[in-house]
Write a protein that holds these residues in place. Structure first.
Motif, short mmCIF file in Angstrom:
data_model
loop_
_atom_site.label_atom_id
_atom_site.label_comp_id
_atom_site.label_asym_id
_atom_site.label_seq_id
_atom_site.Cartn_x
_atom_site.Cartn_y
_atom_site.Cartn_z
N VAL A 91 38.24 69.32 -38.01
CA VAL A 91 38.75 68.53 -39.13
C VAL A 91 37.76 67.39 -39.38
CG1 VAL A 91 40.63 67.06 -39.95
CG2 VAL A 91 41.13 69.08 -38.54
N THR A 92 37.35 67.23 -40.63
CA THR A 92 36.42 66.17 -40.99
C THR A 92 37.01 65.35 -42.13
OG1 THR A 92 34.53 67.54 -40.34
CG2 THR A 92 34.07 65.68 -41.79
N ASP A 93 36.91 64.02 -41.96
CA ASP A 93 37.32 63.11 -43.03
C ASP A 93 36.33 61.95 -43.07
OD1 ASP A 93 38.02 61.35 -40.96
OD2 ASP A 93 40.15 61.78 -41.11
N ALA A 94 36.64 60.92 -43.79
CA ALA A 94 35.72 59.79 -43.94
C ALA A 94 35.45 59.07 -42.63
CB ALA A 94 36.27 58.81 -44.98
N GLN A 95 36.32 59.23 -41.65
CA GLN A 95 36.16 58.53 -40.37
C GLN A 95 35.37 59.34 -39.34
OE1 GLN A 95 37.20 55.34 -40.29
NE2 GLN A 95 37.70 55.79 -42.42
N GLY A 96 35.14 60.62 -39.59
CA GLY A 96 34.42 61.46 -38.64
C GLY A 96 35.05 62.83 -38.53
N SER A 97 34.83 63.48 -37.39
CA SER A 97 35.34 64.83 -37.19
C SER A 97 36.02 64.94 -35.84
CB SER A 97 34.19 65.85 -37.24
OG SER A 97 33.54 65.80 -38.49
N PHE A 98 36.95 65.90 -35.74
CA PHE A 98 37.58 66.17 -34.45
C PHE A 98 38.00 67.63 -34.36
CE2 PHE A 98 41.13 64.99 -37.15
CZ PHE A 98 42.15 65.86 -36.78
N GLN A 99 38.16 68.10 -33.14
CA GLN A 99 38.61 69.46 -32.83
C GLN A 99 39.67 69.34 -31.75
OE1 GLN A 99 37.46 73.08 -33.51
NE2 GLN A 99 39.52 73.10 -32.67
N VAL A 100 40.85 69.89 -31.98
CA VAL A 100 41.92 69.89 -30.98
C VAL A 100 41.76 71.12 -30.08
CG1 VAL A 100 44.42 69.90 -30.59
CG2 VAL A 100 43.48 68.71 -32.59
N LEU A 101 41.91 70.90 -28.78
CA LEU A 101 41.86 71.97 -27.79
C LEU A 101 43.03 71.81 -26.84
CD1 LEU A 101 38.70 70.75 -28.16
CD2 LEU A 101 38.25 72.84 -26.92
N ARG A 102 43.24 72.83 -26.01
CA ARG A 102 44.21 72.76 -24.91
C ARG A 102 43.49 73.12 -23.62
NH1 ARG A 102 47.67 75.80 -28.64
NH2 ARG A 102 49.15 74.34 -29.53
N ASP A 103 43.79 72.37 -22.56
CA ASP A 103 43.21 72.69 -21.26
C ASP A 103 43.91 73.94 -20.70
OD1 ASP A 103 45.59 71.93 -19.89
OD2 ASP A 103 44.75 70.05 -19.16
N PRO A 104 43.53 74.44 -19.53
CA PRO A 104 44.13 75.68 -19.02
C PRO A 104 45.64 75.65 -18.83
CG PRO A 104 42.07 75.27 -17.90
CD PRO A 104 42.37 74.04 -18.74
N GLU A 105 46.26 74.47 -18.79
CA GLU A 105 47.72 74.40 -18.68
C GLU A 105 48.39 73.97 -19.97
OE1 GLU A 105 49.73 72.99 -15.31
OE2 GLU A 105 48.31 73.87 -13.89
N GLY A 106 47.61 73.91 -21.06
CA GLY A 106 48.19 73.64 -22.37
C GLY A 106 48.19 72.19 -22.81
N ASN A 107 47.60 71.29 -22.02
CA ASN A 107 47.54 69.88 -22.40
C ASN A 107 46.51 69.69 -23.51
OD1 ASN A 107 49.32 68.78 -20.25
ND2 ASN A 107 47.70 69.61 -18.95
N GLU A 108 46.94 69.09 -24.63
CA GLU A 108 46.05 68.89 -25.75
C GLU A 108 45.05 67.78 -25.46
OE1 GLU A 108 49.89 70.55 -27.25
OE2 GLU A 108 49.45 68.73 -26.12
N PHE A 109 43.84 67.95 -25.98
CA PHE A 109 42.82 66.92 -26.00
C PHE A 109 41.93 67.19 -27.21
CE2 PHE A 109 40.91 70.33 -23.54
CZ PHE A 109 39.56 70.32 -23.84
N CYS A 110 41.13 66.22 -27.60
CA CYS A 110 40.27 66.37 -28.77
C CYS A 110 38.83 66.04 -28.43
CB CYS A 110 40.70 65.43 -29.91
SG CYS A 110 42.31 65.78 -30.61
N PHE A 111 37.93 66.80 -29.03
CA PHE A 111 36.52 66.38 -29.09
C PHE A 111 36.36 65.67 -30.41
CE2 PHE A 111 35.45 70.04 -26.15
CZ PHE A 111 35.14 69.20 -25.08
N VAL A 112 35.69 64.54 -30.40
CA VAL A 112 35.50 63.76 -31.61
C VAL A 112 34.02 63.43 -31.81
CG1 VAL A 112 37.80 62.72 -31.44
CG2 VAL A 112 35.84 61.50 -30.49
N ALA A 113 33.65 63.24 -33.04
CA ALA A 113 32.33 62.75 -33.41
C ALA A 113 32.52 61.80 -34.57
CB ALA A 113 31.40 63.91 -33.79
N VAL A 114 32.04 60.59 -34.42
CA VAL A 114 32.22 59.59 -35.49
C VAL A 114 30.89 59.18 -36.07
CG1 VAL A 114 34.40 58.70 -34.68
CG2 VAL A 114 32.30 57.77 -33.75
#
Length: 114
Positions: A91-114
């Motif tokens: 997802v990209t917007d005026a503030q930067g980009s991010f990608q939502v992922l889940r770890d092997p047990e389903g916990n969400e985290f994001c990679f971001v680039a600003v």
């Protein structure tokens, strides 16, 4: 009084497996304190700990980590190779980009680039 964050703890089914995922992703040496508790000290960040609980994850996290990845696509591919799952696209917007992922047990985290 001001408190400081000592560690961030993830409830999970398999602490030894999950700590190795996060250590591989972020750096640091995984430590198994017991069969029910593992942790990794991540350079420049607070300790991440993993404790065994009997119940499984059933809903979206109320708190998640945003990780500065620089190259989101490359970081996502590496995370998937380690056992993560992508959820949707970048997802990209005026503030930067991010990608939502889940770890092997389903916990969400994001990679971001600003």
């Amino acid at each position: 009084m001001r408190a400081r964050i000592d560690e961030i703890v993830f409830d999970c089914a398999d602490p030894a497996k999950l700590v190795r995922f996060w250590a591989a992703l972020l750096g640091g040496t995984p430590v198994d304190r017991s069969a029910d508790w593992s942790y990794v000290d991540v350079e420049g960040f607070t300790r991440l700990a993993f404790q065994r609980v009997p119940e499984g994850k059933t809903v979206k996290n109320r708190v998640h980590l945003d990780l500065d990845a620089g190259d989101i696509a490359a970081a996502g591919a590496e995370a998937v190779a380690l056992g993560a799952e992508l959820t949707g696209g970048v997802v990209t917007d005026a503030q930067g980009s991010f990608q939502v992922l889940r770890d092997p047990e389903g916990n969400e985290f994001c990679f971001v680039a600003v």
